[in-house]
Scaffold this motif. Structure first.
Motif, short mmCIF file in Angstrom:
data_model
loop_
_atom_site.label_atom_id
_atom_site.label_comp_id
_atom_site.label_asym_id
_atom_site.label_seq_id
_atom_site.Cartn_x
_atom_site.Cartn_y
_atom_site.Cartn_z
N LYS A 34 -52.05 17.50 0.04
CA LYS A 34 -50.88 18.40 0.15
C LYS A 34 -49.64 17.66 0.66
O LYS A 34 -48.93 18.11 1.57
N ASP A 35 -49.38 16.53 0.01
CA ASP A 35 -48.25 15.67 0.39
C ASP A 35 -46.98 16.14 -0.33
O ASP A 35 -46.86 16.00 -1.55
N GLU A 45 -45.55 21.64 1.01
CA GLU A 45 -46.87 21.69 1.66
C GLU A 45 -47.23 23.09 2.12
O GLU A 45 -48.40 23.39 2.35
#
Length: 543
Positions: A34-35, A45
């Protein structure tokens, strides 16, 4: 769930370069971590809960199967789901694909404020034997709220109502205050169009009798496959094609499906258009446009053919082969059975996120959807205050110059543009046939991509791309007078007034955004009006 593709050499080179970039920079791992720097680093994010929802639903499957048994035991004959956009499109796909399962109620999905359509759905069900889902993520969306007011007034038994909403929403408060039978909760980190595998899709799926362990297992298999390296990753590879094609000017994704899964395109429209169509960029999904010979298509197209094994249509096979031979980009996806839709929901969510990264936008916001809502709210508030909408003078289909005005609109079409019919009329077989014939005439004559949307549902779907995506759309909005209106309990305005305000607000924002748009008003006799409209378009194109 196979993925095959045939790409022109220039596009294939860019696609391979994208795969190499995703591999060299560890982007698959960054996606699952979740970058937000994969996109614009502006809060992405916070909207990635859909990446792990499948595992959470597998852990929760006993609750879904127990709910299904309760629905069966209570003897409901029908389900009426009230929602818009991401709250309604997945259940609609499941209803259109699976139909009625033995021993379980039949699903109906209402997502229109057109009073004729509301009444049609009311007449389809036995109200005292119907389970009503009120599905609204925020609890503040106009349409589900007035649907709830209308049907709660009709049914009069709160034990027949189930809410699907995010924790803490206004809809949760309403459901608790009114004594709904159940509340299923969404996830605040999952946007509506990414919510198919959350309770917004899976609670209705359970109620209509789907085998939930099987459905979620297929999705879980896709989760595993989408952890693979980019070249062997069915979601990332698809997204890399879509993103590089869009950046190369091939931004019209033309969706072709086997008849048994035809409604998947409606779900894909929202996911793709609302996710990518912003900042003057984006992919324009083209759903259910009749297939044609290769020479009628420009070099702005990518074709995706989603086949259901054992239920393919031979005409599709022939047409797709011809497109491949002519050098058009073609993606082919094969499902072994309908339950692999669970996997496709996840694959396409991954692909859309990847395409958004390559295009360079945030695929989890919808900055232009709110504009139409604000314009509509202004108009409905004026109606509440004054008892009427502002005076207007629309172009009537009966006007002598209607065809000339349509001709002027169509004359603005250029290669690479698309033409969209936006119908604020009841969505049924006859109106769809009429509007499909109009889009086909324009496609064949002008060789441009064409879209068809019914209002107000498309406002929660493709509307974002039409207003915020590339300024390559030419829009023909169609409105009517309602032969019979329906009151909204507790409000001064009616369903017909809401629909009229939505159409006006939509057009107002299109014009504000310098989109090429024309509204044609059919009057109260929609069938005759559509016949006249077809004649006017024919004259505009060929005389």
């Amino acid at each position: 769930m196979s993925l095959d593709y045939s790409l022109p050499s220039d596009l294939n080179d860019k696609f391979q370069a994208a795969l190499e970039d995703w591999s060299a920079n560890g982007k698959v791992a960054r996606l699952w971590a979740k970058d937000p720097t994969l996109w614009t680093n502006s809060g992405e994010e916070n909207w990635l809960g859909w990446l792990d929802i499948v595992d959470r639903q597998v852990d929760n499957v006993a609750e879904l199967t127990a709910f299904a048994q309760e629905v069966k035991d209570r003897g409901f004959e029908q389900i009426l789901l009230l929602g818009m956009g991401g709250s309604s499109l997945c259940p609609e796909v499941l209803k259109m694909t699976f139909g009625k399962k033995a021993g379980f109620p039949e699903m109906h999905v209402l997502d229109s404020t057109d009073p004729a359509q509301v009444k049609t759905f009311e007449n389809k069900v036995h109200l005292d034997k119907t389970l009503v889902f009120v599905s609204s993520k925020s609890g503040s969306t106009l349409e589900p709220n007035i649907f709830k007011q209308y049907f709660f007034d009709r049914v009069k038994n709160p034990a027949q109502f189930v809410a699907i909403t995010d924790p803490g929403s206004n809809m949760q408060k309403v459901a608790e205050a009114d004594g709904f039978w159940k509340i299923f909760y969404g996830d605040k980190t999952i946007g509506g169009r990414y919510s198919a595998l959350s309770n917004f899709g899976m609670a209705p799926a359970a109620a209509m009798g789907l085998d939930m362990p099987r459905f979620l297992h297929e999705a879980q298999v896709m989760v595993g496959d989408c952890h693979n390296e980019p070249a062997k990753n069915p979601g990332v590879a698809l997204g890399a094609i879509l993103g590089t094609a869009c950046n190369s000017g091939r931004d019209k994704l033309t969706i072709v499906t086997s008849p048994g899964i035809f409604d998947l395109g409606a779900w894909l429209e929202q996911l793709i258009a609302e996710s990518t169509g912003k900042n003057g960029k984006g992919i324009i999904p083209v759903d259910r446009e009749p297939l044609a010979p290769p020479h009628l298509y420009g070099n702005d197209r990518v074709f995706v053919y989603i086949r259901l094994q054992g239920a393919v249509e031979n005409a599709h096979e022939v047409a797709i082969s011809a497109l491949e031979e002519a050098g058009h980009p073609v993606i082919k996806i094969t499902l072994q059975d309908e339950y692999q839709l669970g996997a496709e929901f996840l694959r396409w969510e991954i692909a859309t996120a990847v395409a958004g990264s390559i295009i360079g936008i945030n695929p989890f916001d919808q900055p232009d959807v709110e504009a139409s809502k604000i314009a509509t709210k202004k108009l409905t508030s004026e109606y509440e205050e004054k008892g009427s909408l502002p005076a207007e003078t629309p172009v009537l289909i009966s006007d002598a110059d209607a065809s000339d005005k349509i001709k002027q609109l169509l004359a603005t079409l250029q290669p690479g543009d698309y033409f969209a019919v936006l119908g604020y009329i009841e969505m049924n077989e006859s109106t769809e046939v009429a509007l499909q014939s109009i889009r086909s005439m324009v496609r064949d004559s002008r060789k441009v991509a064409t879209c068809l949307g019914f209002g107000p549902r498309f406002l929660h779907s493709t509307g974002q791309a039409y207003k915020g995506g590339p300024n390559s759309g030419v829009f023909l909005q169609i409105t009517c007078d309602d032969a019979a209106d329906l009151a909204v309990p507790g409000a001064r305005y009616s369903f017909g007034v809401v629909k009229a305000a939505q159409a006006r607000g939509d057009l107002e924002v299109l014009v504000e955004r310098n989109r090429r748009a024309l509204r044609i008003h059919l009057g109260s006799d929609v069938r005759t009006g559509l016949m006249k409209l077809r004649g006017a378009v024919t004259k505009a194109l060929y005389k």
